[in-house]
Write an enzyme that holds these catalytic residues in place. Structure first.
Site, short mmCIF file in Angstrom:
data_model
loop_
_atom_site.label_atom_id
_atom_site.label_comp_id
_atom_site.label_asym_id
_atom_site.label_seq_id
_atom_site.Cartn_x
_atom_site.Cartn_y
_atom_site.Cartn_z
N LYS A 112 -40.51 -10.47 -13.73
CA LYS A 112 -38.98 -11.10 -13.51
C LYS A 112 -38.06 -9.98 -13.24
CE LYS A 112 -40.22 -15.22 -14.81
NZ LYS A 112 -41.50 -15.22 -15.25
C1 LIG Z 1 -42.42 -16.26 -15.25
C2 LIG Z 1 -43.82 -15.76 -15.33
C3 LIG Z 1 -44.87 -16.08 -14.58
C4 LIG Z 1 -44.79 -17.71 -13.80
O1 LIG Z 1 -44.01 -17.26 -12.63
P1 LIG Z 1 -43.41 -18.70 -11.71
O2 LIG Z 1 -42.21 -17.97 -10.76
O3 LIG Z 1 -42.49 -19.34 -13.04
O4 LIG Z 1 -44.25 -19.36 -11.26
C5 LIG Z 1 -46.22 -15.75 -14.56
N1 LIG Z 1 -46.71 -14.81 -15.56
C6 LIG Z 1 -45.46 -14.16 -16.13
C7 LIG Z 1 -45.82 -12.91 -16.91
C8 LIG Z 1 -44.19 -14.58 -16.08
O5 LIG Z 1 -43.27 -13.92 -16.67
#
Ligand SMILES: *Cc1c(COP(=O)(O)O)cnc(C)c1O
Length: 494
Positions: A112
């Site tokens: 993120k």
């Molecule tokens: C948010 C997240 C995901 C999923 O990502 P999306 O964009 O919601 O599909 C997968 N792995 C981790 C570690 C995340 O923080």
């Protein structure tokens, strides 16, 4: 370039307006009215560029109201000192045809950060460009990683306040500690009695309440979103697909123009949608492999065309993917149909009945671009252990879901095209499960377990995850689902 709503009644707005408002006024999501293309020679031009240069390059194609200098400045601030790896998003090869794209070298140790270190710059600049005088009040629903990354990205950013809501039993202990110990004068964190979907629905409801928005305006705030419904959140994620492709070519394992597959552990469909945009821009991507955990609603959807959230919700060891309402699917549906009436109808059906059916023709079109599969808890453990044993490489629970689904894809289709598995979190972020996978004894996500994992593997935990349990807990509030608005209200000053 202008931006339009997936539901067709949001008018045409500039990028800055789309980013400043997050959601379109008709409730839809903003998408670019045409997807910019990578021109001949652009990819080869980027081969030797740094991540920061690649980011400014791609962003400029979507944000023509911003100057190259502005975007370069944001990219330096986003991806400079905050990332512990010089390449920002390095590829890690475990063979000629398999590499992991490590997206977790930022300040919160999950992917993120790739977007949320950039979003505050895009958002504050967009507010200025649209003539907005109010301060931005950012509300984020989180399955664990977004909240922390939003808090960290916006902490002490002038003209902003940021609040994260997380499902009280839906995040790992490390994720919880990261949030409740967050520093900064403009931040707040609140637990919610419910799961992630309840939390996300609660935030969306706050956004939908006109009278609350008016009250906030009186106080000098405009509500804004750090979730991947905001275009400014999705856009920076396109960059690392282009970057990974360039690095794969530079490694000598493929030639420029060769196809590359990407396998993405998926929850809200944001990350994999960014890959779809990269492909639509002309990046030579073959298949996009959509990997789910036991909450395999997307697997069923891709295979049958029926999206049905009337099903049990499971809390898994890959909690950031424990999601049954994948908001960004709406963008994909719009992009492949360009039919806002159809999209509005599907979303309406989802709200009314919890389900929609896109029909055979669209389903087969999706199958041309995506493969979908899932991985249960036992296989998640198994693949962490297998990759560590066979490749000497340690992956987290989410990445393991991706790796297992890649194996299924290769076995089922015989397609041996080189593939990048998107590695979305540091194994230390979910150290209890990872330790359990290697030893057979799952442990809680504590500093003690992290120390044991480090001793076992010889790998040091990322700096941002060390010393968490020694930091002061600043936030202890927990509210019912229907108490979220009041919590936001109080934070934003009565
Ligand atoms: C948010 C997240 C995901 C999923 O990502 P999306 O964009 O919601 O599909 C997968 N792995 C981790 C570690 C995340 O923080």
């Amino acid at each position: 370039m202008e931006y339009i709503s997936t539901r067709g009644r949001g008018g045409r707005v500039a990028a800055s307006q789309a980013i400043a408002s997050g959601l379109a006024p008709d409730g839809g999501l903003y998408v670019p009215d045409a997807i910019p293309k990578l021109e001949d020679g652009e990819l080869s031009g980027m081969l030797r560029a740094s991540y920061i240069e690649r980011a400014s390059w791609i962003l400029l194609k979507y944000l023509d109201e911003f100057t190259a200098e502005e975007l370069a400045d944001y990219a330096v601030r986003a991806y400079g000192s905050g990332f512990s790896h010089g390449d920002v998003a390095p590829l890690r090869f475990t063979g000629e045809s398999t590499a992991y794209l490590e997206l977790w070298h930022g300040p919160t140790a999950a992917f993120k950060d790739m977007a949320l270190q950039m979003l505050p710059h895009l958002l504050t600049a967009s507010l200025k460009k649209t003539g907005e005088r109010r301060r931005a009040a950012i509300l984020a629903a989180t399955s664990g990683d977004t909240g922390k990354a939003a808090l960290e990205g916006f902490r002490d950013v002038d003209g902003t306040k940021v609040m994260a809501f997380y499902p009280v039993r839906g995040v790992s202990e490390t994720q919880r500690l990261q949030m409740v110990t967050q520093e900064g004068a403009n931040v707040n964190v609140c637990a919610v009695e419910g799961n992630f979907d309840d939390t996300q629905t609660g935030v969306k409801a706050i956004f939908g309440e006109k009278s609350f928005a008016e009250e906030l305006t009186r106080r000098g705030y405009v509500l804004s979103s750090a979730n991947s419904i905001n275009w400014g959140r999705l856009l920076p994620q396109i960059v690392y697909y282009v970057s990974a492709y360039c690095d794969y070519v530079s490694s000598g394992n493929i030639r420029l123009g060769d196809k590359l597959n990407f396998c993405v552990p998926t929850g809200n469909f944001g990350n994999i949608l960014a890959a779809w945009y990269a492909k639509a821009m002309g990046l030579p991507i073959g298949k996009l492999i959509c990997a789910s955990n036991r909450n395999n609603i997307l697997t069923d959807f891709m295979r049958t065309g029926v999206y049905d959230r009337n099903r049990d919700f499971y809390c898994t060891m890959s909690p950031s993917m424990d999601i049954l309402i994948s908001s960004n699917l709406e963008r994909l549906l719009f992009n492949i149909t360009e039919n806002p009436e159809l999209v509005s109808g599907l979303i309406e059906a989802l709200a009314q009945t919890g389900r929609y059916d896109i029909g055979a023709e669209l389903t087969s079109r999706l199958a041309g671009e995506f493969y979908a599969g899932f991985c249960d808890e036992a296989d998640t453990m198994k693949w962490i252990a297998k990759v560590y044993r066979e490749d000497g490489y340690l992956i987290d629970t989410h990445t393991a879901v991706g790796r297992k689904v890649l194996q299924d894809y290769r076995a089922e289709t015989g397609d041996e095209t080189s593939c990048v598995v998107v590695s979305t979190a540091s194994p230390y972020k979910f150290c209890g499960s990872v330790y359990g996978a290697l030893t057979g004894n799952p442990e809680p996500d504590t500093a003690d377990t992290a120390a044991k994992l480090s001793k076992l593997t010889g790998l040091a935990p990322p700096e941002p995850l060390t010393g968490l349990d020694g930091r002061a807990v600043r936030f202890t509030d927990c509210v019912e689902k229907n108490g979220m608005k009041q919590a936001a209200d109080e934070f934003l000053g009565k």
